[in-house]
Enzyme design. Structure first.
Site, PDB file in Angstrom:
ATOM      1  N   GLY A   1       5.509  28.170  48.671  1.00 29.66           N
ATOM      2  CA  GLY A   1       5.509  27.037  47.758  1.00 29.66           C
ATOM      3  C   GLY A   1       6.878  26.378  47.658  1.00 29.66           C
TER       4      GLY A   1
ATOM      5  N   GLU B   1       7.059  24.130  50.427  1.00 26.88           N
ATOM      6  CA  GLU B   1       6.078  23.064  50.170  1.00 26.88           C
ATOM      7  C   GLU B   1       6.636  22.043  49.168  1.00 26.88           C
ATOM      8  OE1 GLU B   1       3.058  26.163  49.500  1.00 26.88           O
ATOM      9  OE2 GLU B   1       1.751  24.971  50.793  1.00 26.88           O
TER      10      GLU B   1
HETATM   11  N1  3HC Z   1       6.748  36.131  43.415  1.00 29.97           N
HETATM   12  C1  3HC Z   1       7.078  37.068  42.518  1.00 29.97           C
HETATM   13  N2  3HC Z   1       8.070  37.971  42.696  1.00 29.97           N
HETATM   14  C2  3HC Z   1       8.765  37.888  43.830  1.00 29.97           C
HETATM   15  C3  3HC Z   1       8.479  36.929  44.813  1.00 29.97           C
HETATM   16  C4  3HC Z   1       7.423  36.017  44.570  1.00 29.97           C
HETATM   17  N3  3HC Z   1       7.105  35.073  45.450  1.00 29.97           N
HETATM   18  N4  3HC Z   1       9.346  37.102  45.836  1.00 29.97           N
HETATM   19  C5  3HC Z   1      10.134  38.114  45.496  1.00 29.97           C
HETATM   20  N5  3HC Z   1       9.797  38.602  44.292  1.00 29.97           N
HETATM   21  C6  3HC Z   1      10.445  39.686  43.555  1.00 29.97           C
HETATM   22  C7  3HC Z   1      10.303  41.021  44.263  1.00 29.97           C
HETATM   23  O1  3HC Z   1       9.107  41.670  43.906  1.00 29.97           O
HETATM   24  C8  3HC Z   1      11.525  41.762  43.783  1.00 29.97           C
HETATM   25  O2  3HC Z   1      11.248  42.221  42.485  1.00 29.97           O
HETATM   26  P1  3HC Z   1      11.903  43.593  41.967  1.00 29.97           P
HETATM   27  O3  3HC Z   1      13.385  43.383  42.027  1.00 29.97           O
HETATM   28  O4  3HC Z   1      11.357  43.745  40.608  1.00 29.97           O
HETATM   29  O5  3HC Z   1      11.431  44.646  42.912  1.00 29.97           O
HETATM   30  C9  3HC Z   1      12.575  40.660  43.666  1.00 29.97           C
HETATM   31  O6  3HC Z   1      11.843  39.432  43.588  1.00 29.97           O
HETATM   32  C10 3HC Z   1      13.522  40.586  44.826  1.00 29.97           C
HETATM   33  O7  3HC Z   1      12.771  40.556  46.038  1.00 29.97           O
HETATM   34  P2  3HC Z   1      13.241  41.337  47.335  1.00 29.97           P
HETATM   35  O8  3HC Z   1      13.598  42.728  47.003  1.00 29.97           O
HETATM   36  O9  3HC Z   1      12.190  41.104  48.347  1.00 29.97           O
HETATM   37  O10 3HC Z   1      14.581  40.541  47.672  1.00 29.97           O
HETATM   38  P3  3HC Z   1      15.187  40.152  49.076  1.00 29.97           P
HETATM   39  O11 3HC Z   1      16.451  39.469  48.776  1.00 29.97           O
HETATM   40  O12 3HC Z   1      15.164  41.322  49.987  1.00 29.97           O
HETATM   41  O13 3HC Z   1      14.182  39.085  49.712  1.00 29.97           O
HETATM   42  C11 3HC Z   1      12.759  37.157  49.721  1.00 29.97           C
HETATM   43  C12 3HC Z   1      13.998  37.844  49.119  1.00 29.97           C
HETATM   44  C13 3HC Z   1      13.010  36.870  51.213  1.00 29.97           C
HETATM   45  C14 3HC Z   1      12.537  35.886  48.990  1.00 29.97           C
HETATM   46  C15 3HC Z   1      11.545  38.097  49.604  1.00 29.97           C
HETATM   47  O14 3HC Z   1      11.443  38.525  48.262  1.00 29.97           O
HETATM   48  C16 3HC Z   1      10.231  37.480  49.978  1.00 29.97           C
HETATM   49  O15 3HC Z   1       9.903  37.421  51.135  1.00 29.97           O
HETATM   50  N6  3HC Z   1       9.453  37.058  48.958  1.00 29.97           N
HETATM   51  C17 3HC Z   1       8.125  36.553  49.141  1.00 29.97           C
HETATM   52  C18 3HC Z   1       8.129  35.176  49.676  1.00 29.97           C
HETATM   53  C19 3HC Z   1       6.725  34.665  49.780  1.00 29.97           C
HETATM   54  O16 3HC Z   1       5.823  35.333  50.237  1.00 29.97           O
HETATM   55  N7  3HC Z   1       6.528  33.423  49.351  1.00 29.97           N
HETATM   56  C20 3HC Z   1       5.240  32.829  49.389  1.00 29.97           C
HETATM   57  C21 3HC Z   1       4.540  33.138  48.125  1.00 29.97           C
HETATM   58  S1  3HC Z   1       2.875  32.606  48.127  1.00 29.97           S
HETATM   59  C22 3HC Z   1       2.970  30.940  47.913  1.00 29.97           C
HETATM   60  O17 3HC Z   1       4.022  30.395  47.867  1.00 29.97           O
HETATM   61  C23 3HC Z   1       1.663  30.244  47.772  1.00 29.97           C
HETATM   62  C24 3HC Z   1       1.824  28.777  47.835  1.00 29.97           C
HETATM   63  O18 3HC Z   1       1.537  28.345  49.138  1.00 29.97           O
HETATM   64  C25 3HC Z   1       0.882  28.099  46.885  1.00 29.97           C
END
Ligand code: 3HC
Length: 701
Positions: free
Chosen positions: A113, A116
């Site tokens: 997102g 996006e």
């Molecule tokens: N939503 C909620 N929590 C999230 C999150 C998200 N999208 N992304 C990360 N977090 C949280 C993690 O659970 C973690 O929480 P914690 O400290 O309590 O364990 C904290 O943020 C830090 O995350 P990481 O340990 O993974 O931190 P890094 O620095 O290693 O990585 C990152 C950062 C690359 C951003 C990685 O967290 C990641 O890949 N996140 C997911 C990204 C993702 O999948 N985005 C798409 C979401 S779906 C979407 O956007 C739908 C849309 O199309 C409508």
């Protein structure tokens, strides 16, 4: 509204602060840790954009984030909950339809997102270390905020599709080349550079470019369905069992073949279907389970870590070499110790070949190969390890040899260093206490082969392992790109112990009339990359087998005696053709039937359900024992181990998650039904029985 020091007007709403500097409005999102698009973030964007629209002094807007990253995507924890206003669509529309140009200023990662939203901005600038991606597919959904419609319009269908179906994080330089970014700006100067860019847009009277209106790149592939067919074909194996990639492809097809609005409608419909499916629930669970596994209860977050600047590895074989590559990949120098020059040369040669193969595939340049090789030093003298911060022993599994090595390390390596063993089965406590005077420094770091590829790292906590040694092993594991999970000491630790439980059932069924290929097929159809017998053939049946000691007492021994030692000899449990294609073997079948006859057993037909349930529920049962013995800290850690080390299909969440979906009472009922067939040594875990009786689940989703 507040007036800041420099006289700028500033307004905060939700996670957003809107500041005006001259004729530029700066909308800063600050929602730690990753600026996920939660309700507060969406509110911040909406209020900021409204403030920008209402302020006649503001001529352009910069959207920027505080902290470590740009917007990292939708807030996954909000999925499946009732929606809270404002919607992401509302925030995006305000940006895209703004009459004042909006510039996204990207650092860290613009994901899902987040990207996006950035694609609704009229321009995007980023620092070189930034990455962009649409990784939704990795959590079992698709880009549901216009990503499947805007990205192909911006970067072209082939590149867009590739990013969407693989979920890759693309470096800023590549983003610039493909048109996803409009400019790269100096590291550390994002804010000022984005403001300068905005001023330039105004000065040059550049248009309010809306990505949704672009058509040339998608028009170029209209009427060429073979592009989509090729992606489906090339990835068939990778996408097996996963509904999200196919849905992603359908959305991009809709982008190419219909209007933007129709494409958005398709995207929304398919997103809704995916988000409620078990597969996505499992994948989201896996995402959080992996992050949970990094947390060590009882160990404070500020536990001092050993700063690992130099690593020693003992053994330059397949395992040691693979482990060394992990460290060289992240710029940490490694000293590899061997006992003979030939072995050392061979080990370093294999590493070079692996790197060169990667370079040939275009993963990095030849210069990178040399840079990594320059970080690896070979030696025959263990004394060279004296100033290493972490030493990992990776020699063959023999307690006497390991003890000797740890005794020497104890004398050689500087105080404060972490001493790790890569043993996959031996008692870490014995190695720590019997061989060293510093058992607190000893920890298990169990890598999986090939160690430069496999994600899993089991960090084995001995009885005396210090908080620092444990936390350092976990920390360095993350740094080298592994998914680390903690295991206590027991034979096989978490992963292999569960593998043995499954192997015991598979073997029992072999002796009841199921053939290796029957068992393998059921597990493959369940989603595993291969079954236990195909795996044995791949690894070699002669692992740990010795011709002199072989007494024809097991099926495996007999097969080895017949020189059916697996794929490498063209035959094992299966027969292989010259291309290593497997087919069921009459020879193996006869060996098995002869064994059964000798034991007075009559083969029976064993149904697929029984094969699956006995294999998988035996794993669940072993997992429950591992939990009740405190070997695993949490059920989700067991899932993390199997997902990352053994190819458990992510859309089934891991054995413990899967058991929950079946219902623990059903699991227990089946185990009882199979009763004595499960084997004389098989016992149902009291914890599993109790949880089933109490209607509990292993994991939270
Ligand atoms: N939503 C909620 N929590 C999230 C999150 C998200 N999208 N992304 C990360 N977090 C949280 C993690 O659970 C973690 O929480 P914690 O400290 O309590 O364990 C904290 O943020 C830090 O995350 P990481 O340990 O993974 O931190 P890094 O620095 O290693 O990585 C990152 C950062 C690359 C951003 C990685 O967290 C990641 O890949 N996140 C997911 C990204 C993702 O999948 N985005 C798409 C979401 S779906 C979407 O956007 C739908 C849309 O199309 C409508």
């Amino acid at each position: 509204m507040t007036i800041t020091n420099n006289g700028a007007v500033s307004e905060t709403s939700g996670a957003g602060t809107f500041t005006v500097e001259g004729d530029i409005g700066i909308l800063t999102i600050d929602y730690p840790p990753v600026n996920a698009l939660s309700q507060a973030t969406r509110q911040g964007i909406v209020s900021g954009m409204q403030a920008a629209a209402a302020n006649p002094d503001v001529k352009a807007v910069v959207l920027i984030c505080a902290g470590r990253t740009f917007l990292a995507g939708a807030d996954i924890t909000e999925f499946g909950k009732p929606p809270k206003a404002p919607s992401l669509r509302e925030a995006q529309d305000l940006i895209e339809n703004s009459s004042k140009p909006v510039i996204a200023a990207i650092h860290g990662t613009a994901l899902g997102g987040g990207l996006e939203v950035a694609m609704c901005c009229h321009y995007r600038v980023g620092v070189e270390s930034a990455k962009c991606g649409l990784p939704e597919v990795l959590i079992g959904v698709l880009p549901g905020a216009g990503g499947t419609q805007r990205l192909p319009r911006l970067v072209g269908v082939e590149k867009g599709l590739d990013m969407i179906v693989n979920g890759t994080h693309v470096p800023a330089k590549e983003c610039l080349a493909m048109g996803l970014l409009d400019a790269l700006v100096p590291e550390g100067e994002l804010r000022s550079s984005a403001i300068a860019f905005a001023k330039k847009v105004l000065a040059e009277n550049r248009p309010l470019r809306k990505v949704r209106d672009l058509d040339d790149k998608i028009a170029a592939v209209r009427g060429k369905p073979e592009i989509f067919a090729a992606v489906r074909k090339a990835n068939a194996k990778k996408f097996r069992g996963l509904p999200a990639p196919e849905a992603c492809i359908q959305c991009v097809e809709a982008a190419v073949n219909g209007s933007f609005e129709d494409g958005l409608a398709t995207e929304r419909r398919l997103f809704q279907q995916l988000v409620t499916g078990t597969e996505s629930i499992a994948q989201r669970y896996a995402f959080f389970a992996q992050r949970e596994a990094a947390k060590i209860p009882g160990i404070p977050a500020d536990t001092p870590l050993v700063d690992v600047k130099k690593v020693g590895i003992i053994g330059a074989g397949t395992m040691g070499g693979g482990i060394a590559m992990n460290f060289a990949n992240v710029g940490i120098p490694v000293i590899l110790v061997e006992t003979a020059q030939a072995a050392l040369d061979r080990g370093l040669g294999v590493i070079r070949k692996n790197y060169e193969n990667s370079a040939k595939k275009g993963r990095f340049t030849q210069e990178e190969v040399e840079k990594r090789m320059a970080l690896l030093t070979g030696t025959l003298e263990m004394e060279q390890l004296a100033d290493c911060d972490l030493v990992i022993e990776a020699v063959f599994e023999n307690m006497a040899v390991k003890k000797e090595i740890f005794g020497k390390l104890d004398r050689i390596v500087k105080p404060g260093a972490v001493l790790a063993t890569n043993t996959s089965a031996l008692d870490v406590n014995e190695i720590a206490s019997a061989a060293t005077s510093r058992p607190e420094a000893v920890v298990g770091m169990h890598f999986f082969s090939p160690a430069n590829v496999m994600k899993l790292l089991e960090v084995v906590r001995g009885a005396k392992t210090s908080d620092t040694a444990l936390a350092t092993a976990m920390h360095i594991g993350k740094k080298i790109g592994k998914v680390a999970a903690i295991s206590g000491v027991c034979p096989g630790f978490i992963g292999n112990r569960i593998l043995s439980a499954r192997g015991a059932q598979a073997h029992a069924m072999l002796m009841e009339g199921a053939m290796p290929w029957d068992i393998d097929q059921v597990l493959y159809d369940f989603g595993m990359p291969m079954g236990p017998y195909a795996m044995s053939d791949l690894a070699g049946l002669d692992l740990g087998w010795s011709k002199d000691k072989s007494k024809s007492s097991t099926i495996r021994e007999v097969l080895c005696e017949m020189d059916r030692r697996g794929q490498k000899t063209g035959a094992g449990y299966y027969d292989y053709d010259e291309n290593r294609n497997a087919r069921p073997s009459e020879v193996t079948k006869k060996v098995i039937l002869d064994f059964m006859a000798k034991e007075g057993r009559t083969p029976r037909e064993i149904g697929k359900d029984e094969i699956l349930e006995r294999c998988i529920y035996a794993m669940v049962n072993e997992g429950a024992k591992i939990l009740e013995e405190g070997i695993a800290l949490r059920a989700s850690d067991i899932d993390v181990v199997w997902l990352n080390g053994y190819g458990w299909p992510v859309y089934r969440g891991g054995p413990m998650f899967y058991a929950d979906t079946v219902g623990l009472d059903n699991v227990v009922a089946k185990l009882k039904e199979y009763g004595p067939r499960m084997g004389a040594n098989f016992k149902i875990s009291p914890l599993l029985e109790k949880m089933a009786a109490d209607g509990k689940k292993f994991v939270r989703t």
